[in-house]
Design a protein around this motif. Sequence first.
Motif, short mmCIF file in Angstrom:
data_model
loop_
_atom_site.label_atom_id
_atom_site.label_comp_id
_atom_site.label_asym_id
_atom_site.label_seq_id
_atom_site.Cartn_x
_atom_site.Cartn_y
_atom_site.Cartn_z
N GLN A 197 10.51 -2.76 0.81
CA GLN A 197 9.65 -2.32 -0.28
C GLN A 197 10.63 -1.93 -1.06
N ALA A 225 2.15 0.07 3.24
CA ALA A 225 1.95 0.21 2.36
C ALA A 225 2.97 0.83 1.84
N ASN A 233 3.77 3.82 -2.09
CA ASN A 233 2.89 4.02 -3.15
C ASN A 233 4.35 5.32 -3.70
N GLN A 251 -1.57 2.47 -4.17
CA GLN A 251 -0.79 1.36 -2.74
C GLN A 251 -0.91 0.32 -3.22
N TYR A 252 0.89 -0.32 -3.07
CA TYR A 252 0.66 -1.03 -2.86
C TYR A 252 0.67 -1.85 -1.49
N PHE A 253 0.13 -2.93 -1.09
CA PHE A 253 0.13 -3.66 0.67
C PHE A 253 1.24 -5.16 0.74
#
Lengths: 115, 112
Positions: free
Chosen positions: A25, A92, A94, A104-106
């Motif tokens: 990420q 995920a 966050n 949350q970003y998946f």
Amino acid sequence: NAGVTQTPKFRVLKTGQSMTLLCAQDMNHEYMYWYRQDPGMGLRLIHYSVGEGTTAKGEVPDGYNVSRLKKQNFLLGLESAAPSQTSVYFCASNTRGLAGSYEQYFGPGTRLTVT
Amino acid sequence: AQSVTQLDSQVPVFEEAPVELRCNYSSSVSVYLFWYVQYPNQGLQLLLKYLSGSTLVKGINGFEAEFNKSQTSFHLRKPSVHISDTAEYFCAILGGYNKLIFGAGTRLAVHP
């Protein structure tokens, strides 16, 4: 800004083989998570990390190991794959606290089949 | 312990009809609730969230949800669905360290 990426997208393993799934990420998030998705069971948490160098067990950790050596990366390992680990795996991330409003970003997922 | 129950595994509906996807939760602490959508062969996308304030929450794509503390529910609604709304919908509650605890999902099938 790529968000959350996962490598690989698809993989077929034979029982007993090992592999590592990579999650990355670029949002400087503190928290990262690995979930597995199975039909009729929703997503279940495998392991998570609240910061670089830290990991913790989730709901279904058996058969998996994780590492967070760098803040942006979270690795999920299967030491000896079993057919029960056939699933779709989602990573995920966050950020801590209200700054990110808990969203949350998946990632796009990794489809793993163990034969 | 916190948990989420989605009461319908599948919901078939005709295009332009209204739809409600039901979600009940259990929690002994303050609740933060979410609805995510998963289109076929894709990841999860946030539809809407309830953190505090107004109990009626509006999200993307015309969806809204109502937080009902007395009934421990957070049902998702849309007044008129489209074919493109066909997807799986997940209700989730926030746990410690921002973990998400998901329901089993509801598959919405919109028919012409």
